[in-house]
Scaffold this active site. Structure first.
Site, PDB file in Angstrom:
ATOM      1  N   ASP A  51       5.461  17.936 -26.836  1.00  0.00           N
ATOM      2  CA  ASP A  51       6.660  17.285 -26.244  1.00  0.00           C
ATOM      3  C   ASP A  51       6.306  17.366 -24.693  1.00  0.00           C
ATOM      4  O   ASP A  51       6.336  18.330 -24.256  1.00  0.00           O
ATOM      5  CB  ASP A  51       8.013  17.804 -26.468  1.00  0.00           C
ATOM      6  CG  ASP A  51       9.207  16.994 -25.929  1.00  0.00           C
ATOM      7  OD1 ASP A  51       8.951  16.354 -25.121  1.00  0.00           O
ATOM      8  OD2 ASP A  51      10.268  17.758 -26.016  1.00  0.00           O
ATOM      9  N   LEU A  52       6.142  16.084 -24.012  1.00  0.00           N
ATOM     10  CA  LEU A  52       5.832  16.124 -22.599  1.00  0.00           C
ATOM     11  C   LEU A  52       7.127  15.846 -21.640  1.00  0.00           C
ATOM     12  O   LEU A  52       6.952  15.844 -20.429  1.00  0.00           O
ATOM     13  CB  LEU A  52       4.754  15.102 -22.383  1.00  0.00           C
ATOM     14  CG  LEU A  52       3.456  15.209 -23.095  1.00  0.00           C
ATOM     15  CD1 LEU A  52       2.569  13.909 -22.458  1.00  0.00           C
ATOM     16  CD2 LEU A  52       2.792  16.494 -22.727  1.00  0.00           C
ATOM     17  N   GLY A  77       4.348   7.502 -22.727  1.00  0.00           N
ATOM     18  CA  GLY A  77       5.352   6.978 -21.759  1.00  0.00           C
ATOM     19  C   GLY A  77       6.562   6.424 -22.455  1.00  0.00           C
ATOM     20  O   GLY A  77       6.381   6.267 -23.835  1.00  0.00           O
ATOM     21  N   SER A 117       2.389   0.305 -14.287  1.00  0.00           N
ATOM     22  CA  SER A 117       3.019  -0.789 -14.603  1.00  0.00           C
ATOM     23  C   SER A 117       3.157  -1.946 -13.642  1.00  0.00           C
ATOM     24  O   SER A 117       3.325  -1.617 -12.529  1.00  0.00           O
ATOM     25  CB  SER A 117       4.352  -0.632 -15.393  1.00  0.00           C
ATOM     26  OG  SER A 117       4.843  -2.122 -15.740  1.00  0.00           O
ATOM     27  N   TYR A 157      12.715   3.025 -15.658  1.00  0.00           N
ATOM     28  CA  TYR A 157      11.126   2.798 -16.011  1.00  0.00           C
ATOM     29  C   TYR A 157      10.502   2.357 -14.581  1.00  0.00           C
ATOM     30  O   TYR A 157       9.521   2.871 -14.381  1.00  0.00           O
ATOM     31  CB  TYR A 157      11.408   1.638 -17.245  1.00  0.00           C
ATOM     32  CG  TYR A 157       9.770   1.320 -17.345  1.00  0.00           C
ATOM     33  CD1 TYR A 157       9.166   2.306 -18.424  1.00  0.00           C
ATOM     34  CD2 TYR A 157       9.138   0.509 -16.960  1.00  0.00           C
ATOM     35  CE1 TYR A 157       7.851   2.069 -19.074  1.00  0.00           C
ATOM     36  CE2 TYR A 157       7.709  -0.015 -17.647  1.00  0.00           C
ATOM     37  CZ  TYR A 157       7.210   1.020 -18.348  1.00  0.00           C
ATOM     38  OH  TYR A 157       5.880   0.836 -18.703  1.00  0.00           O
TER      39      TYR A 157
END
Length: 262
Positions: A51-52, A77, A117, A157
């Site tokens: 779990d990051l 992500g 992104s 995001y």
């Protein structure tokens, strides 16, 4: 590309771009250590389930990575449909802290690639705010500090990937001459979370972009560029972002400027 004898850490290995990248690297001889919170259906390398989203989770993953790896690919992500705190915890602090912990374990001449992104193209306009957030010593305090900012919480995001753009430059500077750090900025890619992007950024906008380009990007399109950044041919590319979106960003820039000039 010959990656024989090289061990590479790939996060987000259970699906999408992470899975495609791991497969491509293995096809070229690399040993892959895959990291994900979900167990991949198909993966032949060493897998670390982790779990990051928390410092403890990041540390637990880092502890299981051996010394002397050739690189780290931060591909995992969370889309903007998740709670904003989770988006920022994983996409920003997960990337930052895992890289910090693994950098000493990366062999000289190694590389780090972060997944950004194309929605972060305007990151420089918020560079000071981004820098303050990224550099916060305590992630919980940083999250609390932006809780009342709708530009951050309502666009988590985008903000997270703006942070990745800045973080890439910071990391490149920190490890100058030893480990290269670059980022890749995809446009819409046909992955399991593409539907989340449609919900977050607007279905009409995303589907219109795909129609304009003729197709969505494929995970393999992005994996090839990530792999290139690991190669000797990219040995003088450092602290740079490569936009891989089929020309979408260029089109939007030209269209916007053309409209403004009328």
């Amino acid at each position: 590309m010959n990656l024989d004898g090289k061990t590479l850490v790939v996060t987000g290995v259970a699906s999408g771009i992470g899975a495609a990248t791991a497969s491509l690297l293995q096809q070229n001889g690399a040993t892959v250590i895959g990291v994900d919170r979900n167990v991949p259906a198909e993966f032949s390398g060493t897998f670390i389930q982790g779990d990051l989203s928390t410092p403890e989770g990041v540390a637990a993953v880092a502890d299981r990575v051996p010394e002397g790896v050739a690189g780290l690919l931060n591909i995992a992500g969370v889309p903007g449909t998740a709670p904003w705190q989770t988006v920022l915890a994983v996409n920003v602090f997960g990337v930052r802290d895992l890289t910090r912990l693994l950098a000493p374990k990366i062999a000289d001449g190694g590389a780090v690639v972060n997944l950004a992104s194309n929605v972060a193209a305007g990151w420089a306009a918020r560079q000071l705010e981004v820098a303050r957030f990224v550099q916060a010593a305590d992630a919980a305090e940083a999250l609390a500090a932006v809780a009342g900012d709708p530009e951050v919480t309502g666009n988590s995001y985008r903000f997270s990937k703006e942070c990745v753009r800045w973080l890439t430059q910071v990391q490149a500077s920190e490890h100058l001459g030893r480990v290269r750090v670059n980022s890749v900025s995809p446009g819409p890619v046909q992955t399991p979370i593409l539907e989340d992007f449609k919900k977050d950024h607007g279905r009409e906008k995303v589907e219109g972009a795909v129609a304009l380009l003729g197709r969505a990007g494929q995970p393999q399109d992005i994996a090839e560029v990530i792999a290139f950044l690991l190669s000797p041919q990219a040995s003088w590319i450092n602290g740079t972002d490569l936009c891989v979106d089929g020309g979408l960003s260029a089109h939007r820039t030209v269209t916007t400027l053309a409209s403004a000039a009328v």
